[in-house]
Write an enzyme that holds these catalytic residues in place. Structure first.
Site, PDB file in Angstrom:
ATOM      1  N   SER A 142      44.767  43.554  41.655  1.00 59.73           N
ATOM      2  CA  SER A 142      45.898  44.068  42.396  1.00 59.73           C
ATOM      3  C   SER A 142      46.450  45.212  41.254  1.00 59.73           C
ATOM      4  O   SER A 142      46.486  44.783  40.330  1.00 59.73           O
ATOM      5  CB  SER A 142      47.120  43.338  42.281  1.00 59.73           C
ATOM      6  OG  SER A 142      46.873  42.370  43.597  1.00 59.73           O
ATOM      7  N   HIS A 183      44.263  47.261  47.575  1.00 63.61           N
ATOM      8  CA  HIS A 183      42.983  46.940  47.414  1.00 63.61           C
ATOM      9  C   HIS A 183      42.183  47.892  48.315  1.00 63.61           C
ATOM     10  O   HIS A 183      42.534  47.817  49.535  1.00 63.61           O
ATOM     11  CB  HIS A 183      42.606  45.454  47.950  1.00 63.61           C
ATOM     12  CG  HIS A 183      43.268  44.454  46.825  1.00 63.61           C
ATOM     13  ND1 HIS A 183      42.347  44.031  46.043  1.00 63.61           N
ATOM     14  CD2 HIS A 183      44.553  44.098  46.574  1.00 63.61           C
ATOM     15  CE1 HIS A 183      42.848  42.915  45.059  1.00 63.61           C
ATOM     16  NE2 HIS A 183      44.253  43.298  45.656  1.00 63.61           N
ATOM     17  N   HIS A 209      40.816  38.098  49.823  1.00 60.62           N
ATOM     18  CA  HIS A 209      41.646  36.653  49.155  1.00 60.62           C
ATOM     19  C   HIS A 209      41.726  35.698  50.472  1.00 60.62           C
ATOM     20  O   HIS A 209      41.775  36.246  51.408  1.00 60.62           O
ATOM     21  CB  HIS A 209      42.976  37.213  49.023  1.00 60.62           C
ATOM     22  CG  HIS A 209      43.177  38.137  47.867  1.00 60.62           C
ATOM     23  ND1 HIS A 209      43.127  39.569  48.308  1.00 60.62           N
ATOM     24  CD2 HIS A 209      43.542  38.144  46.720  1.00 60.62           C
ATOM     25  CE1 HIS A 209      43.273  40.369  47.107  1.00 60.62           C
ATOM     26  NE2 HIS A 209      43.508  39.324  45.973  1.00 60.62           N
ATOM     27  N   TYR A 238      44.269  33.991  51.262  1.00 59.10           N
ATOM     28  CA  TYR A 238      45.339  34.450  52.033  1.00 59.10           C
ATOM     29  C   TYR A 238      45.246  35.327  53.032  1.00 59.10           C
ATOM     30  O   TYR A 238      46.204  35.350  53.974  1.00 59.10           O
ATOM     31  CB  TYR A 238      46.689  34.493  50.989  1.00 59.10           C
ATOM     32  CG  TYR A 238      46.631  36.027  50.343  1.00 59.10           C
ATOM     33  CD1 TYR A 238      46.558  37.340  50.991  1.00 59.10           C
ATOM     34  CD2 TYR A 238      46.312  35.754  49.055  1.00 59.10           C
ATOM     35  CE1 TYR A 238      46.723  38.456  50.081  1.00 59.10           C
ATOM     36  CE2 TYR A 238      46.363  37.066  47.951  1.00 59.10           C
ATOM     37  CZ  TYR A 238      46.505  38.226  48.822  1.00 59.10           C
ATOM     38  OH  TYR A 238      46.576  39.324  48.087  1.00 59.10           O
ATOM     39  N   GLU A 239      44.283  36.310  52.936  1.00 57.82           N
ATOM     40  CA  GLU A 239      44.386  37.127  54.129  1.00 57.82           C
ATOM     41  C   GLU A 239      43.661  36.425  55.431  1.00 57.82           C
ATOM     42  O   GLU A 239      43.429  37.307  56.439  1.00 57.82           O
ATOM     43  CB  GLU A 239      43.234  38.293  53.496  1.00 57.82           C
ATOM     44  CG  GLU A 239      43.963  39.373  52.533  1.00 57.82           C
ATOM     45  CD  GLU A 239      42.706  40.293  51.966  1.00 57.82           C
ATOM     46  OE1 GLU A 239      42.777  41.331  52.313  1.00 57.82           O
ATOM     47  OE2 GLU A 239      42.257  39.909  50.977  1.00 57.82           O
ATOM     48  N   ALA A 274      45.443  40.243  38.548  1.00 58.02           N
ATOM     49  CA  ALA A 274      46.858  40.224  38.181  1.00 58.02           C
ATOM     50  C   ALA A 274      47.493  38.821  38.386  1.00 58.02           C
ATOM     51  O   ALA A 274      46.995  38.008  39.203  1.00 58.02           O
ATOM     52  CB  ALA A 274      47.846  40.966  39.231  1.00 58.02           C
ATOM     53  N   MET A 309      46.221  34.243  42.857  1.00 63.77           N
ATOM     54  CA  MET A 309      45.590  33.922  44.208  1.00 63.77           C
ATOM     55  C   MET A 309      44.272  34.599  44.306  1.00 63.77           C
ATOM     56  O   MET A 309      43.682  34.639  45.496  1.00 63.77           O
ATOM     57  CB  MET A 309      46.542  34.599  45.137  1.00 63.77           C
ATOM     58  CG  MET A 309      48.196  34.167  44.746  1.00 63.77           C
ATOM     59  SD  MET A 309      49.098  35.250  46.047  1.00 63.77           S
ATOM     60  CE  MET A 309      50.457  34.797  45.618  1.00 63.77           C
ATOM     61  N   SER A 310      43.535  34.568  43.175  1.00 63.96           N
ATOM     62  CA  SER A 310      42.015  35.137  43.478  1.00 63.96           C
ATOM     63  C   SER A 310      41.240  34.491  42.400  1.00 63.96           C
ATOM     64  O   SER A 310      41.542  33.228  41.988  1.00 63.96           O
ATOM     65  CB  SER A 310      42.116  36.349  43.317  1.00 63.96           C
ATOM     66  OG  SER A 310      42.396  37.161  41.955  1.00 63.96           O
ATOM     67  N   ASN A 369      53.822  39.568  35.412  1.00 64.55           N
ATOM     68  CA  ASN A 369      55.161  39.137  35.507  1.00 64.55           C
ATOM     69  C   ASN A 369      55.127  37.577  34.871  1.00 64.55           C
ATOM     70  O   ASN A 369      54.315  36.870  34.794  1.00 64.55           O
ATOM     71  CB  ASN A 369      55.794  39.001  37.000  1.00 64.55           C
ATOM     72  CG  ASN A 369      54.628  38.020  37.993  1.00 64.55           C
ATOM     73  OD1 ASN A 369      53.596  38.551  38.326  1.00 64.55           O
ATOM     74  ND2 ASN A 369      55.074  36.937  38.163  1.00 64.55           N
ATOM     75  N   HIS A 391      55.747  42.119  44.892  1.00 65.52           N
ATOM     76  CA  HIS A 391      54.495  42.428  44.675  1.00 65.52           C
ATOM     77  C   HIS A 391      54.713  44.027  43.931  1.00 65.52           C
ATOM     78  O   HIS A 391      53.647  44.454  43.092  1.00 65.52           O
ATOM     79  CB  HIS A 391      53.689  42.942  46.072  1.00 65.52           C
ATOM     80  CG  HIS A 391      52.529  43.294  45.946  1.00 65.52           C
ATOM     81  ND1 HIS A 391      51.290  42.521  45.322  1.00 65.52           N
ATOM     82  CD2 HIS A 391      51.823  44.469  46.453  1.00 65.52           C
ATOM     83  CE1 HIS A 391      50.251  43.161  45.512  1.00 65.52           C
ATOM     84  NE2 HIS A 391      50.300  44.365  45.961  1.00 65.52           N
TER      85      HIS A 391
HETATM   86  N1  HPA Z   1      51.622  34.085  41.227  1.00 65.75           N
HETATM   87  C1  HPA Z   1      50.642  34.326  41.703  1.00 65.75           C
HETATM   88  N2  HPA Z   1      50.029  35.545  41.814  1.00 65.75           N
HETATM   89  C2  HPA Z   1      50.425  36.363  40.948  1.00 65.75           C
HETATM   90  C3  HPA Z   1      51.663  36.317  40.443  1.00 65.75           C
HETATM   91  C4  HPA Z   1      52.558  35.252  40.342  1.00 65.75           C
HETATM   92  O1  HPA Z   1      53.448  35.099  39.669  1.00 65.75           O
HETATM   93  N3  HPA Z   1      51.874  37.670  39.921  1.00 65.75           N
HETATM   94  C5  HPA Z   1      50.556  38.373  40.053  1.00 65.75           C
HETATM   95  N4  HPA Z   1      49.835  37.483  41.087  1.00 65.75           N
END
Ligand code: HPA
Length: 267
Positions: free
Chosen positions: A28, A59, A81, A83-84, A111, A205-206, A229, A241
């Site tokens: 990301s 993406h 992903h 989640y998609e 990320a 998440m990847s 973050n 996001h």
């Molecule tokens: N959690 C999960 N996935 C992420 C995060 C997070 O804080 N930041 C970027 N991708």
């Protein structure tokens, strides 16, 4: 041979003359590197038979063949992903196709949220191990021993020699353990406290499904995670996001430099 993979491979094989040995998966907000590829030939995921295509914002969804920092590469600009709604076996099709195409090494980026409170947003961390908390596995189902073992070893998926060379040229790079959760919700503060106790430094998440398939087909990997973050509950502010994309954008130059150095010492 998996006919879905064979069809995908044949399409790619007849639509590019390039024969890279290394593939990059961009996370990301990190897709910008695909724009630095020179002498490009690209193939849209949508055109490749049996390939899934990405719907996540940030993406793009194409294979970009060309030269990056002097190395022949293929960039997977856009990833798949869970989640998609993609099944982890779709990820298996993609990676297996790349293996058939001749890919030996994979540089994976993502990320993530920093679970380790010594990290700061914008840190780019070399991932030394992962935890699969997606409770799914792309290798579930009958196994074809001609492709890979029923019970693949995950230790060997990391290209430790490549990682050692990276640490040599980037002595200040931090290392950490990445835990993969399915998302798409960000974690709760309680979940972050729990995964910290389990030994995670980064949460995302990847990456884990891709690594599992790399282990299976015999592609060696290196993973860089951009902690965009602090993970949930560490700071007061809600996660977004937008923030992930903004921080990834801020560290573009540093990120590009790390990828350049890593590609230089790939072999
Ligand atoms: N959690 C999960 N996935 C992420 C995060 C997070 O804080 N930041 C970027 N991708």
């Amino acid at each position: 041979m998996d006919t879905r993979v064979k069809e995908a491979y044949e399409y790619i094989n007849s639509n590019t003359h390039k024969r890279p040995r290394i593939a990059l998966i961009l996370g990301s907000g990190l897709g910008f590197l695909a724009d630095s590829v020179e002498d490009v030939e690209s193939i849209s995921y949508k055109d490749i038979p049996n390939f899934p295509y990405s719907t996540a914002p940030g993406h793009e969804g194409k294979l970009v063949f060309g030269t990056l920092f002097g190395r022949d590469v293929v960039v997977l600009n856009g990833r798949f992903h869970i989640y998609e709604g993609w099944d982890p076996t779709d990820i298996r099709t993609v990676i297996h196709t790349l293996k058939l195409f001749g890919i030996e090494k994979m540089l994976i980026t993502n990320a993530s949220g920093a679970v380790n409170t010594s990290y700061v947003p914008g840190d780019i961390v070399l991932v030394k191990d992962v935890m699969n908390f997606m409770f799914r596995n792309p290798l579930r189902g009958p196994n074809d021993e001609s492709i890979g073992p029923r019970f693949p070893d995950m230790l060997g998926v990391f290209d430790r020699e490549w990682m050692d060379r990276v640490k040599y040229v980037l002595p200040d790079i931090k290392e950490g353990v990445y835990i993969g959760l399915t998302g798409p919700t960000y974690e709760t503060p309680a979940e972050i406290r729990a995964v910290r106790k389990m030994g995670a430094d980064l949460v995302g998440m990847s990456t884990v499904p891709e690594l599992i398939v790399c282990a299976y087909v015999g592609i060696k990997a290196i993973v860089f995670s951009c902690a965009t973050n602090m993970a949930a509950g560490i700071l007061e502010q809600p996660l977004s996001h937008q923030e992930v994309i903004e921080v990834a954008n801020m560290v573009k130059d540093k990120f590009a430099e790390i990828v350049e150095k890593a590609l230089e010492v790939a072999w």
